[in-house]
Design a protein around this motif. Structure first.
Motif, PDB file in Angstrom:
ATOM      1  N   VAL A  53       0.860  -1.179   0.000  1.00 32.94           N
ATOM      2  CA  VAL A  53       0.000   0.000   0.000  1.00 32.94           C
ATOM      3  C   VAL A  53       0.900   1.233   0.000  1.00 32.94           C
ATOM      4  CG1 VAL A  53      -1.770   1.291   1.234  1.00 32.94           C
ATOM      5  CG2 VAL A  53      -1.827  -1.212   1.235  1.00 32.94           C
ATOM      6  N   SER A  72     -11.487   2.246  -0.014  1.00 29.92           N
ATOM      7  CA  SER A  72     -11.749   0.817   0.179  1.00 29.92           C
ATOM      8  C   SER A  72     -11.786   0.453   1.662  1.00 29.92           C
ATOM      9  CB  SER A  72     -10.681  -0.015  -0.534  1.00 29.92           C
ATOM     10  OG  SER A  72      -9.403   0.236   0.012  1.00 29.92           O
ATOM     11  N   PRO A  97      -2.569   7.244   3.318  1.00 28.91           N
ATOM     12  CA  PRO A  97      -2.579   6.244   2.239  1.00 28.91           C
ATOM     13  C   PRO A  97      -3.155   6.831   0.953  1.00 28.91           C
ATOM     14  CG  PRO A  97      -3.664   5.444   4.245  1.00 28.91           C
ATOM     15  CD  PRO A  97      -3.498   6.916   4.391  1.00 28.91           C
ATOM     16  N   VAL A 103      -7.181   3.552  -1.529  1.00 30.41           N
ATOM     17  CA  VAL A 103      -7.061   2.659  -0.371  1.00 30.41           C
ATOM     18  C   VAL A 103      -7.932   3.156   0.768  1.00 30.41           C
ATOM     19  CG1 VAL A 103      -5.452   1.714   1.329  1.00 30.41           C
ATOM     20  CG2 VAL A 103      -4.738   1.994  -1.048  1.00 30.41           C
TER      21      VAL A 103
END
Length: 319
Positions: free
Chosen positions: A98, A192, A185, A189
């Motif tokens: 990530v 999500s 992030p 991400v």
């Protein structure tokens, strides 16, 4: 200041008061056409140069540096004594692949005993600090998962501060704090993760709603069972009282003892007439044809008694 890697940069580079707060600057005297006298501010360190060579440092206030002609003999260089904060953004990848942006705030100042090194050794202090911060962050974060980067921000801050304290002391700078202020992030991400948390909470809510429905259904069934049990007990007590009353009324004043068959016939007769009464009292009742005579009642009692006897026969029990 942009580093050659293109992955990290120093914020605030476009603001004149903070762009080069730690950079050394050329200064001039307080009199025109000469640098003999100079006024040193309280928040700066001044170095005196004679024909370009470092000579000595000046204290705050008005100072006489020596004889000068049109600034050819004496020059001055200065650097701030204030604590400066530098914001560094480092783009890196976590252990679970990530991409995150780590924002690090570094607070540094010039060491009073090493002002000469701070003025003459480094040309760009911010770029140097940015390089060290990027090196530490990119070495630590790839060994952590995304959740661990948020949980162990203090560990990353300690590593950055230790690295900067050792390295920057060689150039005359003191590191007060190095703080990882934020881990950001990628926006996809974040979206999500928010969706995962949302679905998890919706699932928990559905489970709780189903458990509530289950409890309501079970409690309703238990209530119906208790009500049926109490109703059956009430009917049994009612019939027992009727039987006792019929037996007492018939045998009162006599020595005769009624058998169970006679009592059953009396109970059936009573229930027969109660049934007729309920049918007549109901306004929505349909027409019902029943044999209505004393013999009919006796036949009903005989049929019920025969059925009970047949059910209790040995052959019926084996079946």
């Amino acid at each position: 200041v942009v580093v050659a890697s293109g992955k990290s940069h120093v914020q605030g580079a476009g603001r004149p008061p903070q762009a080069h707060a730690m950079a050394q600057r050329q200064e001039s005297g307080c009199l025109p056409c000469t640098n003999c006298f100079v006024t040193v501010p309280q928040d700066k360190y001044y170095a005196v140069e004679n024909f370009g060579k470092y000579s000595h440092m000046l204290k705050p206030g008005l100072s006489f540096a020596g004889f000068d002609c049109c600034g050819c003999c004496i020059q001055y260089r200065s650097i701030t004594s204030r604590v400066d904060q530098l914001m560094v953004e480092v783009h890196t990848k976590t252990k679970d692949n990530v991409f995150v942006t780590a924002k690090v705030a570094v607070q540094q100042s010039v060491m009073p005993e090493n002002t000469v090194d701070a003025i003459y050794k480094l040309s760009d202090v911010h770029a140097q600090i940015d390089s060290y911060v990027s090196d530490v962050v990119r070495s630590a974060v790839p060994h952590m998962s995304l959740d661990e980067t948020f949980e162990k921000k203090d560990d990353i801050s300690i590593q950055v501060q230790q690295k900067l304290t050792v390295e920057m002391s060689n150039y005359g700078f003191q590191i007060h704090k190095a703080l990882v202020t934020e881990m950001v992030p990628n926006h996809e991400v974040v979206a999500s993760m928010n969706e995962i948390n949302k679905q998890k909470r919706l699932r928990d809510a559905a489970i709780m709603a189903a458990e509530a429905d289950k409890i309501r259904t079970v409690k309703a069934a238990e209530a119906m069972a208790d009500a049926a049990q109490l109703q059956g007990e009430g009917i049994a007590r009612q019939r027992r009282a009727i039987i006792d009353g019929l037996r007492d009324s018939i045998t009162h004043g006599t020595q005769e003892v009624l058998s169970s068959d006679k009592i059953s016939e009396l109970l059936l007769i009573t229930q027969y007439f109660e049934t007729l009464r309920d049918i007549a009292a109901n306004s929505k009742a349909s027409t019902v044809f029943l044999p209505h005579s004393a013999g009919a009642v006796s036949d009903v009692a005989s049929q019920i008694r025969n059925g009970i006897m047949q059910a209790g026969a040995p052959g019926q029990q084996r079946m």
